[in-house]
Design a protein around this motif. Sequence first.
Motif, PDB file in Angstrom:
ATOM      1  N   LEU A 207       0.826  -1.197   0.000  1.00 39.76           N
ATOM      2  CA  LEU A 207       0.000   0.000   0.000  1.00 39.76           C
ATOM      3  C   LEU A 207       0.866   1.255   0.000  1.00 39.76           C
ATOM      4  N   MET A 208       0.332   2.295  -0.591  1.00 37.67           N
ATOM      5  CA  MET A 208       0.886   3.638  -0.501  1.00 37.67           C
ATOM      6  C   MET A 208      -0.266   4.613  -0.690  1.00 37.67           C
ATOM      7  N   PRO A 209      -0.089   5.897  -0.384  1.00 40.73           N
ATOM      8  CA  PRO A 209      -1.172   6.854  -0.572  1.00 40.73           C
ATOM      9  C   PRO A 209      -1.719   6.847  -2.004  1.00 40.73           C
ATOM     10  N   HIS A 210      -3.009   7.127  -2.128  1.00 41.01           N
ATOM     11  CA  HIS A 210      -3.697   6.996  -3.413  1.00 41.01           C
ATOM     12  C   HIS A 210      -3.039   7.816  -4.513  1.00 41.01           C
ATOM     13  N   GLY A 211      -2.696   9.057  -4.215  1.00 38.67           N
ATOM     14  CA  GLY A 211      -2.111   9.906  -5.240  1.00 38.67           C
ATOM     15  C   GLY A 211      -0.778   9.391  -5.743  1.00 38.67           C
ATOM     16  N   LEU A 212       0.045   8.904  -4.837  1.00 40.43           N
ATOM     17  CA  LEU A 212       1.322   8.317  -5.230  1.00 40.43           C
ATOM     18  C   LEU A 212       1.118   7.082  -6.091  1.00 40.43           C
ATOM     19  N   ALA A 213       0.183   6.233  -5.679  1.00 41.21           N
ATOM     20  CA  ALA A 213      -0.042   4.985  -6.417  1.00 41.21           C
ATOM     21  C   ALA A 213      -0.517   5.250  -7.840  1.00 41.21           C
ATOM     22  N   LYS A 214      -1.344   6.267  -8.024  1.00 38.49           N
ATOM     23  CA  LYS A 214      -1.813   6.574  -9.378  1.00 38.49           C
ATOM     24  C   LYS A 214      -0.656   6.938 -10.296  1.00 38.49           C
ATOM     25  N   LEU A 215       0.364   7.539  -9.738  1.00 34.90           N
ATOM     26  CA  LEU A 215       1.518   7.935 -10.543  1.00 34.90           C
ATOM     27  C   LEU A 215       2.543   6.819 -10.685  1.00 34.90           C
ATOM     28  N   LEU A 216       2.800   6.073  -9.605  1.00 39.75           N
ATOM     29  CA  LEU A 216       3.929   5.135  -9.570  1.00 39.75           C
ATOM     30  C   LEU A 216       3.531   3.680  -9.757  1.00 39.75           C
ATOM     31  N   ASP A 217       2.362   3.282  -9.280  1.00 40.41           N
ATOM     32  CA  ASP A 217       1.935   1.879  -9.359  1.00 40.41           C
ATOM     33  C   ASP A 217       1.131   1.653 -10.632  1.00 40.41           C
ATOM     34  N   VAL A 218       1.813   1.649 -11.762  1.00 34.27           N
ATOM     35  CA  VAL A 218       1.161   1.554 -13.062  1.00 34.27           C
ATOM     36  C   VAL A 218       0.620   0.131 -13.283  1.00 34.27           C
ATOM     37  N   ARG A 219      -0.621   0.042 -13.741  1.00 39.43           N
ATOM     38  CA  ARG A 219      -1.291  -1.230 -14.066  1.00 39.43           C
ATOM     39  C   ARG A 219      -1.536  -2.100 -12.828  1.00 39.43           C
ATOM     40  N   THR A 220      -1.617  -1.520 -11.666  1.00 40.46           N
ATOM     41  CA  THR A 220      -1.936  -2.276 -10.462  1.00 40.46           C
ATOM     42  C   THR A 220      -3.399  -2.043 -10.089  1.00 40.46           C
ATOM     43  N   ALA A 221      -3.890  -2.807  -9.106  1.00 40.91           N
ATOM     44  CA  ALA A 221      -5.220  -2.552  -8.577  1.00 40.91           C
ATOM     45  C   ALA A 221      -5.224  -1.233  -7.814  1.00 40.91           C
ATOM     46  N   PRO A 222      -6.308  -0.465  -7.868  1.00 48.06           N
ATOM     47  CA  PRO A 222      -6.371   0.767  -7.078  1.00 48.06           C
ATOM     48  C   PRO A 222      -6.178   0.470  -5.594  1.00 48.06           C
ATOM     49  N   VAL A 223      -5.588   1.413  -4.885  1.00 44.35           N
ATOM     50  CA  VAL A 223      -5.320   1.212  -3.467  1.00 44.35           C
ATOM     51  C   VAL A 223      -6.610   0.930  -2.702  1.00 44.35           C
ATOM     52  N   ALA A 224      -7.699   1.610  -3.057  1.00 49.76           N
ATOM     53  CA  ALA A 224      -8.972   1.372  -2.374  1.00 49.76           C
ATOM     54  C   ALA A 224      -9.414  -0.074  -2.527  1.00 49.76           C
ATOM     55  N   ALA A 225      -9.203  -0.663  -3.706  1.00 48.76           N
ATOM     56  CA  ALA A 225      -9.575  -2.059  -3.921  1.00 48.76           C
ATOM     57  C   ALA A 225      -8.680  -2.993  -3.116  1.00 48.76           C
ATOM     58  N   ARG A 226      -7.411  -2.654  -3.011  1.00 44.61           N
ATOM     59  CA  ARG A 226      -6.504  -3.490  -2.213  1.00 44.61           C
ATOM     60  C   ARG A 226      -6.922  -3.483  -0.745  1.00 44.61           C
ATOM     61  N   ILE A 227      -7.246  -2.290  -0.229  1.00 51.57           N
ATOM     62  CA  ILE A 227      -7.664  -2.198   1.174  1.00 51.57           C
ATOM     63  C   ILE A 227      -8.955  -2.977   1.399  1.00 51.57           C
ATOM     64  N   ALA A 228      -9.905  -2.836   0.474  1.00 47.65           N
ATOM     65  CA  ALA A 228     -11.176  -3.547   0.616  1.00 47.65           C
ATOM     66  C   ALA A 228     -10.996  -5.056   0.568  1.00 47.65           C
ATOM     67  N   ALA A 229      -9.961  -5.521  -0.123  1.00 49.93           N
ATOM     68  CA  ALA A 229      -9.737  -6.968  -0.248  1.00 49.93           C
ATOM     69  C   ALA A 229      -9.158  -7.587   1.011  1.00 49.93           C
ATOM     70  N   ILE A 230      -8.511  -6.784   1.863  1.00 50.46           N
ATOM     71  CA  ILE A 230      -7.826  -7.347   3.038  1.00 50.46           C
ATOM     72  C   ILE A 230      -8.779  -8.113   3.942  1.00 50.46           C
ATOM     73  N   PRO A 231      -9.928  -7.562   4.358  1.00 48.82           N
ATOM     74  CA  PRO A 231     -10.830  -8.345   5.215  1.00 48.82           C
ATOM     75  C   PRO A 231     -11.368  -9.597   4.535  1.00 48.82           C
ATOM     76  N   GLU A 232     -11.631  -9.526   3.231  1.00 45.52           N
ATOM     77  CA  GLU A 232     -12.156 -10.693   2.532  1.00 45.52           C
ATOM     78  C   GLU A 232     -11.128 -11.815   2.474  1.00 45.52           C
ATOM     79  N   LEU A 233      -9.896 -11.467   2.194  1.00 48.42           N
ATOM     80  CA  LEU A 233      -8.849 -12.481   2.161  1.00 48.42           C
ATOM     81  C   LEU A 233      -8.621 -13.080   3.550  1.00 48.42           C
TER      82      LEU A 233
END
Length: 353
Positions: A207-233
């Motif tokens: 995880l990283m802040p949303h704005g950073l991820a949009k710039l640096l984490d190219v072609r990854t799942a959005p940070v919000a989706a990653r956070i939402a997946a943690i309880p389900e996993l």
Amino acid sequence: MTPASPFLDIRRIYVEPAAEALPRGQAVLARFPQAERIPVASHWRIPELRDGDPGDYLRPKREALVLGVKKGLTFRPNGRSADFIAPSTSNGCAMACAYCYVARRKGHANPITVFANIEEVLAATARHVGQQGPKRAPNQVDPRDWVYDLGENGDLSVDAILSDNVRDLVALFRGLPNAKGSFATKWVNPDLLGYDPQGRTRIRMSLMPHGLAKLLDVRTAPVAARIAAIPELHRAGYEMQVNFSPVVLREGWEAEWGALFDELDDTLPAAVKDQLAAEIIMLTHNAALHEVNLAWHPKAEELLWRPDIQEEKRSESGAVNLRYRTGWKGRWLQRFRDLLAARMPYCTVRYAF
């Protein structure tokens, strides 16, 4: 859980003959019957992948797949994220994080290589775990179990789209009483929910802040989706941890990381918080990767290439990398840890670097 988007459009598969002869190799090829098959002598020596157009960095990740055989089945001691680095069942990634060390090693876009000799990898891993016996003392990796990093050179959540290798690894560790598998991910794959890990596989959600991820984490799942997946996993039986990685310093970094910690605190249920641990990894960069990025993603380099606050350091592998300057890095890391402790006091820091 948000379903994985169809971000792979496999048009070419580079195939080692030995991989094509194995059942797992045949199964992977069957998933992409329309893809062109290109025989190669070695998954390492494919000039059109290693020497591609620097500006055309993303297309090979989306369209190319390599099918090979893992030659060296060695286990390396680690002591940071894991006790041991296991032989990988893949190499490369369909995502394109601008700071990725795999790109530093290979120099250009590095699409996924799936290793077809999964049975050999599983057998070697089971033997190695058996040789360790019970863990003799707790350490920062885990208080009870030997932990094996399974995805050092890729992202297993994405790999699970391409083959059953990840399912087989989860099944292996489900039956080992003294060891856990572990991998970091930036992707959300709902198929993982059906693997029945029974607490024997650790997922480290990066995880990283949303704005950073949009710039640096190219072609990854959005940070919000990653956070939402943690309880389900976690409900599906995985041990869930988080990677705050990389920590990229820029104006206002404490405010944006603080907002991320608040979002996690608001989202995670008590069952996840009670077992939550984190890794904190400050940015490491490299001159060769800087040149690669300038050709396809120069905007990222405005944040990653900061010689005014970075210095050269030689890594354990002998490579010369850029890290935040000694002395200042320690202070910034402590400020990060203090911020995390204030916002998420239940989150243990397993490893910080």
